[in-house]
Design a protein around this motif. Structure first.
Motif, PDB file in Angstrom:
ATOM      1  N   ARG A 104      20.268  69.217  29.520  1.00  0.00           N
ATOM      2  CA  ARG A 104      21.471  69.654  28.806  1.00  0.00           C
ATOM      3  C   ARG A 104      21.545  68.982  27.440  1.00  0.00           C
ATOM      4  O   ARG A 104      21.295  67.792  27.306  1.00  0.00           O
ATOM      5  CB  ARG A 104      22.709  69.292  29.616  1.00  0.00           C
ATOM      6  N   THR A 105      21.893  69.762  26.443  1.00  0.00           N
ATOM      7  CA  THR A 105      22.033  69.203  25.091  1.00  0.00           C
ATOM      8  C   THR A 105      23.428  69.416  24.538  1.00  0.00           C
ATOM      9  O   THR A 105      23.823  68.765  23.581  1.00  0.00           O
ATOM     10  CB  THR A 105      21.022  69.862  24.126  1.00  0.00           C
ATOM     11  N   THR A 106      24.175  70.325  25.149  1.00  0.00           N
ATOM     12  CA  THR A 106      25.528  70.593  24.680  1.00  0.00           C
ATOM     13  C   THR A 106      26.459  69.501  25.171  1.00  0.00           C
ATOM     14  O   THR A 106      26.550  69.249  26.370  1.00  0.00           O
ATOM     15  CB  THR A 106      26.028  71.961  25.199  1.00  0.00           C
ATOM     16  N   ALA A 107      27.120  68.841  24.235  1.00  0.00           N
ATOM     17  CA  ALA A 107      28.019  67.753  24.592  1.00  0.00           C
ATOM     18  C   ALA A 107      29.361  68.303  25.042  1.00  0.00           C
ATOM     19  O   ALA A 107      29.735  69.435  24.719  1.00  0.00           O
ATOM     20  CB  ALA A 107      28.202  66.815  23.409  1.00  0.00           C
ATOM     21  N   ARG A 108      30.072  67.485  25.779  1.00  0.00           N
ATOM     22  CA  ARG A 108      31.412  67.846  26.227  1.00  0.00           C
ATOM     23  C   ARG A 108      32.407  66.951  25.503  1.00  0.00           C
ATOM     24  O   ARG A 108      32.296  65.721  25.528  1.00  0.00           O
ATOM     25  CB  ARG A 108      31.535  67.659  27.738  1.00  0.00           C
ATOM     26  N   ILE A 109      33.384  67.557  24.830  1.00  0.00           N
ATOM     27  CA  ILE A 109      34.382  66.820  24.057  1.00  0.00           C
ATOM     28  C   ILE A 109      35.750  67.068  24.686  1.00  0.00           C
ATOM     29  O   ILE A 109      36.177  68.227  24.844  1.00  0.00           O
ATOM     30  CB  ILE A 109      34.385  67.264  22.577  1.00  0.00           C
ATOM     31  N   ASP A 110      36.407  65.988  25.107  1.00  0.00           N
ATOM     32  CA  ASP A 110      37.723  66.125  25.733  1.00  0.00           C
ATOM     33  C   ASP A 110      38.397  64.763  25.701  1.00  0.00           C
ATOM     34  O   ASP A 110      37.791  63.753  25.363  1.00  0.00           O
ATOM     35  CB  ASP A 110      37.575  66.623  27.179  1.00  0.00           C
ATOM     36  N   HIS A 111      39.663  64.768  26.061  1.00  0.00           N
ATOM     37  CA  HIS A 111      40.399  63.506  26.110  1.00  0.00           C
ATOM     38  C   HIS A 111      40.112  62.740  27.406  1.00  0.00           C
ATOM     39  O   HIS A 111      40.339  61.531  27.469  1.00  0.00           O
ATOM     40  CB  HIS A 111      41.906  63.759  25.983  1.00  0.00           C
ATOM     41  N   CYS A 112      39.631  63.463  28.419  1.00  0.00           N
ATOM     42  CA  CYS A 112      39.351  62.842  29.719  1.00  0.00           C
ATOM     43  C   CYS A 112      37.878  63.011  30.076  1.00  0.00           C
ATOM     44  O   CYS A 112      37.233  63.988  29.685  1.00  0.00           O
ATOM     45  CB  CYS A 112      40.212  63.471  30.823  1.00  0.00           C
TER      46      CYS A 112
ATOM     47  N   ILE B  72      33.396  61.850  24.044  1.00  0.00           N
ATOM     48  CA  ILE B  72      32.306  62.820  24.078  1.00  0.00           C
ATOM     49  C   ILE B  72      31.331  62.422  25.182  1.00  0.00           C
ATOM     50  O   ILE B  72      30.890  61.266  25.250  1.00  0.00           O
ATOM     51  CB  ILE B  72      31.564  62.881  22.725  1.00  0.00           C
ATOM     52  N   GLN B  73      31.010  63.372  26.045  1.00  0.00           N
ATOM     53  CA  GLN B  73      29.979  63.170  27.066  1.00  0.00           C
ATOM     54  C   GLN B  73      28.709  63.875  26.608  1.00  0.00           C
ATOM     55  O   GLN B  73      28.698  65.082  26.379  1.00  0.00           O
ATOM     56  CB  GLN B  73      30.423  63.708  28.425  1.00  0.00           C
ATOM     57  N   ALA B  74      27.637  63.067  26.456  1.00  0.00           N
ATOM     58  CA  ALA B  74      26.372  63.600  25.953  1.00  0.00           C
ATOM     59  C   ALA B  74      25.231  62.818  26.585  1.00  0.00           C
ATOM     60  O   ALA B  74      25.434  61.780  27.237  1.00  0.00           O
ATOM     61  CB  ALA B  74      26.320  63.505  24.442  1.00  0.00           C
ATOM     62  N   ASP B  75      24.002  63.300  26.369  1.00  0.00           N
ATOM     63  CA  ASP B  75      22.848  62.632  26.973  1.00  0.00           C
ATOM     64  C   ASP B  75      22.622  61.258  26.375  1.00  0.00           C
ATOM     65  O   ASP B  75      22.156  60.340  27.056  1.00  0.00           O
ATOM     66  CB  ASP B  75      21.593  63.486  26.793  1.00  0.00           C
ATOM     67  N   ASN B  76      22.928  61.086  25.087  1.00  0.00           N
ATOM     68  CA  ASN B  76      22.739  59.803  24.434  1.00  0.00           C
ATOM     69  C   ASN B  76      23.656  59.748  23.225  1.00  0.00           C
ATOM     70  O   ASN B  76      24.374  60.702  22.913  1.00  0.00           O
ATOM     71  CB  ASN B  76      21.277  59.587  24.042  1.00  0.00           C
ATOM     72  N   ILE B  77      23.609  58.611  22.505  1.00  0.00           N
ATOM     73  CA  ILE B  77      24.522  58.413  21.385  1.00  0.00           C
ATOM     74  C   ILE B  77      24.215  59.350  20.220  1.00  0.00           C
ATOM     75  O   ILE B  77      25.117  59.802  19.509  1.00  0.00           O
ATOM     76  CB  ILE B  77      24.499  56.943  20.937  1.00  0.00           C
ATOM     77  N   ASP B  78      22.925  59.678  20.018  1.00  0.00           N
ATOM     78  CA  ASP B  78      22.579  60.600  18.928  1.00  0.00           C
ATOM     79  C   ASP B  78      23.186  61.974  19.175  1.00  0.00           C
ATOM     80  O   ASP B  78      23.724  62.615  18.250  1.00  0.00           O
ATOM     81  CB  ASP B  78      21.056  60.708  18.806  1.00  0.00           C
ATOM     82  N   HIS B  79      23.076  62.442  20.416  1.00  0.00           N
ATOM     83  CA  HIS B  79      23.684  63.735  20.746  1.00  0.00           C
ATOM     84  C   HIS B  79      25.195  63.675  20.603  1.00  0.00           C
ATOM     85  O   HIS B  79      25.838  64.666  20.208  1.00  0.00           O
ATOM     86  CB  HIS B  79      23.300  64.153  22.161  1.00  0.00           C
ATOM     87  N   ALA B  80      25.784  62.539  20.923  1.00  0.00           N
ATOM     88  CA  ALA B  80      27.233  62.395  20.787  1.00  0.00           C
ATOM     89  C   ALA B  80      27.645  62.475  19.317  1.00  0.00           C
ATOM     90  O   ALA B  80      28.634  63.132  18.960  1.00  0.00           O
ATOM     91  CB  ALA B  80      27.679  61.073  21.407  1.00  0.00           C
ATOM     92  N   MET B  81      26.899  61.816  18.404  1.00  0.00           N
ATOM     93  CA  MET B  81      27.214  61.871  16.978  1.00  0.00           C
ATOM     94  C   MET B  81      27.024  63.281  16.434  1.00  0.00           C
ATOM     95  O   MET B  81      27.817  63.766  15.601  1.00  0.00           O
ATOM     96  CB  MET B  81      26.325  60.873  16.225  1.00  0.00           C
ATOM     97  N   GLN B  82      25.987  63.944  16.910  1.00  0.00           N
ATOM     98  CA  GLN B  82      25.753  65.320  16.476  1.00  0.00           C
ATOM     99  C   GLN B  82      26.915  66.211  16.900  1.00  0.00           C
ATOM    100  O   GLN B  82      27.394  67.060  16.139  1.00  0.00           O
ATOM    101  CB  GLN B  82      24.441  65.824  17.061  1.00  0.00           C
TER     102      GLN B  82
END
Length: 300
Positions: A2-10, A37-47
């Motif tokens: 998975r590469t699509t991050a999840r952005i939410d308050h929870c 942000i829930q992502a595979d790593n910090i780079d994906h989170a920044m993206q």
């Protein structure tokens, strides 16, 4: 992957990816915002953050990976005071079974004068520990504990423990009375005297190969018996009453005194327990003492 991050308050617990808490400030209005942000790593989170904000210029002021919260494990329930008491005093009452003055005398006859005290001393320690557990139970039990077990089935372990604990003082007093009664009975038994032998200790009896008891002449082995003659009481016209220790195969040993005269079949005494043997030996000693005293009236 998975590469699509999840952005939410929870944080979504169903999403196994790590969560990053990011605080950023826009250059346009200098306001600060926070996003998870829930992502595979910090780079994906920044993206994902850049895509989320759009073309607006921003500066990240803090970013940290959040540690998942592990649900606290509820502490194990404390055992009820009755259960604590029953566990601590398990087997106490059984230690006092069979304790009598006769049992102490039997020990003294077989193992020596210190044997009764050696039997009583650890029982006194048990009584002291037992009383401490009773006091602790009385200090910690509450009315709520009693109400908890009232509605339980009779065979429920918690109700069984409650009955044992609530009657614990009765069992303790019974054991205490057994120790006191047995020790007093033994201590003030003035029916006989104890001779102290200061000589060397006797050697251990030798048991021959194929025998189960010392002194066996192997005469009765064909019948499955080991027999050792302990003594013989002589009477007139060559008759006598032998006393023998007999050990049958697959049975407990016993002592027997009997007459050979076929018209005196009731002249037989079998002893199966230590107390039986002690009582018979006492009767022989009493009779011997009486004969010694009466000898003074006979011709020299």
């Amino acid at each position: 992957m998975r590469t699509t991050a999840r952005i939410d308050h929870c944080t979504d617990s169903r999403d196994a990816r790590p969560a990053f808490g990011i605080t950023y400030r826009r250059y346009v209005d200098t306001s600060s915002s926070h996003v998870r942000i829930q992502a595979d790593n910090i780079d994906h989170a920044m993206q994902a953050l850049t895509e989320y904000i759009g073309n607006t210029q921003y500066a990240v002021t803090s970013i940290r990976q959040e540690v998942p919260q592990v649900p606290a494990v509820a502490p194990a329930a404390e055992p009820a005071p009755a259960e604590v008491y029953v566990k601590a005093t398990a087997g106490y009452a059984a230690r006092f079974e069979g304790l009598t003055g006769d049992s102490l005398r039997a020990l003294e006859t077989i193992h020596g004068s210190e044997a009764p005290t050696d039997r009583i001393t650890p029982l006194l320690d048990t009584l002291a520990a037992w009383k401490q557990h009773l006091d602790r139970f009385e200090a910690t039990v509450t009315d709520a504990d009693e109400k908890t077990v009232e509605g339980l089935p009779e065979d429920d372990p918690r109700r069984v423990a409650w009955r044992a604990a609530s009657t614990g003082m009765d069992a303790f007093l019974k054991a205490q009375a057994a120790v006191h009664g047995a020790y007093v009975d033994w201590s003030f038994d003035l029916t006989g005297t104890v001779e102290i032998n200061d000589g060397p200790l006797p050697t251990a009896p030798v048991i021959a190969d194929g025998c189960r008891i010392p002194g066996c002449d192997q005469h009765w082995h064909s019948d499955g018996l080991c027999v050792a003659q302990l003594g013989e009481l002589p009477f007139d016209e060559g008759s006598s009453v032998p006393i023998e220790l007999t050990s049958p195969e697959d049975e407990a040993p016993y002592i027997v005194a009997y007459a050979f005269d076929p018209v005196a079949l009731n002249m037989r005494r079998q002893m199966n327990t230590q107390a039986d043997a002690v009582a018979f030996a006492k009767a022989l000693r009493d009779a011997a003492d009486a004969v010694d005293e009466a000898a003074a009236h006979l011709a020299a």
